[in-house]
Design a protein around this motif. Sequence first.
Motif, PDB file in Angstrom:
ATOM      1  N   UNK A   6       1.061  -1.433   0.255  1.00 32.08           N
ATOM      2  CA  UNK A   6      -0.310  -0.311   0.052  1.00 32.08           C
ATOM      3  C   UNK A   6       0.676   1.277  -0.268  1.00 32.08           C
ATOM      4  N   UNK A   7       2.392   0.754   0.222  1.00 33.48           N
ATOM      5  CA  UNK A   7       3.491   2.248  -0.048  1.00 33.48           C
ATOM      6  C   UNK A   7       3.237   2.420  -1.722  1.00 33.48           C
ATOM      7  N   UNK A   8       2.707   3.575  -1.526  1.00 37.55           N
ATOM      8  CA  UNK A   8       2.806   4.199  -2.994  1.00 37.55           C
ATOM      9  C   UNK A   8       4.273   4.874  -3.206  1.00 37.55           C
ATOM     10  N   UNK A   9       5.108   5.464  -2.352  1.00 39.98           N
ATOM     11  CA  UNK A   9       6.454   6.499  -2.843  1.00 39.98           C
ATOM     12  C   UNK A   9       6.406   6.296  -1.081  1.00 39.98           C
ATOM     13  N   UNK A  10       7.759   6.073  -1.083  1.00 38.48           N
ATOM     14  CA  UNK A  10       8.918   6.073   0.136  1.00 38.48           C
ATOM     15  C   UNK A  10       9.744   6.862  -0.132  1.00 38.48           C
ATOM     16  N   UNK A  11      10.484   7.894   0.753  1.00 39.35           N
ATOM     17  CA  UNK A  11      11.658   8.508   0.369  1.00 39.35           C
ATOM     18  C   UNK A  11      11.972   8.906   2.285  1.00 39.35           C
TER      19      UNK A  11
END
Length: 111
Positions: free
Chosen positions: A44-49
């Motif tokens: 469910x994580x669409x983007x991770x920085x």
Amino acid sequence: AFSKTMAKKPKLPHHVFFWLKNPSSKEDRDKLIAGLRKLEKIETIRSLQIGVPADTEKRPVVDNSYAVSELMFFDDVQGQNVYQEHLLHKKFIEECSMLWDKVIVYDSVEV
């Protein structure tokens, strides 16, 4: 033509700041960062920085006292709830929580 307004974008930013128990330990910082990178596999994580404080201008409104931050984007609250209960997230806490002294989370929804 496909317009930007038609593109579905994540609606829930989840920003977490970590303060290490041993702030001068590069080893602890790197271990925390490695643990955070494993979270990217959560569906469910669409983007991770993942980041560390930038060397920007020191001003009263800037808090750069943290050691590491993560910024994730989810489609909605339900996606963030899946992340919270996911085995990889629980394993991350189990393996890395001894590294931090303080954690602050900011969740928001688009208006």
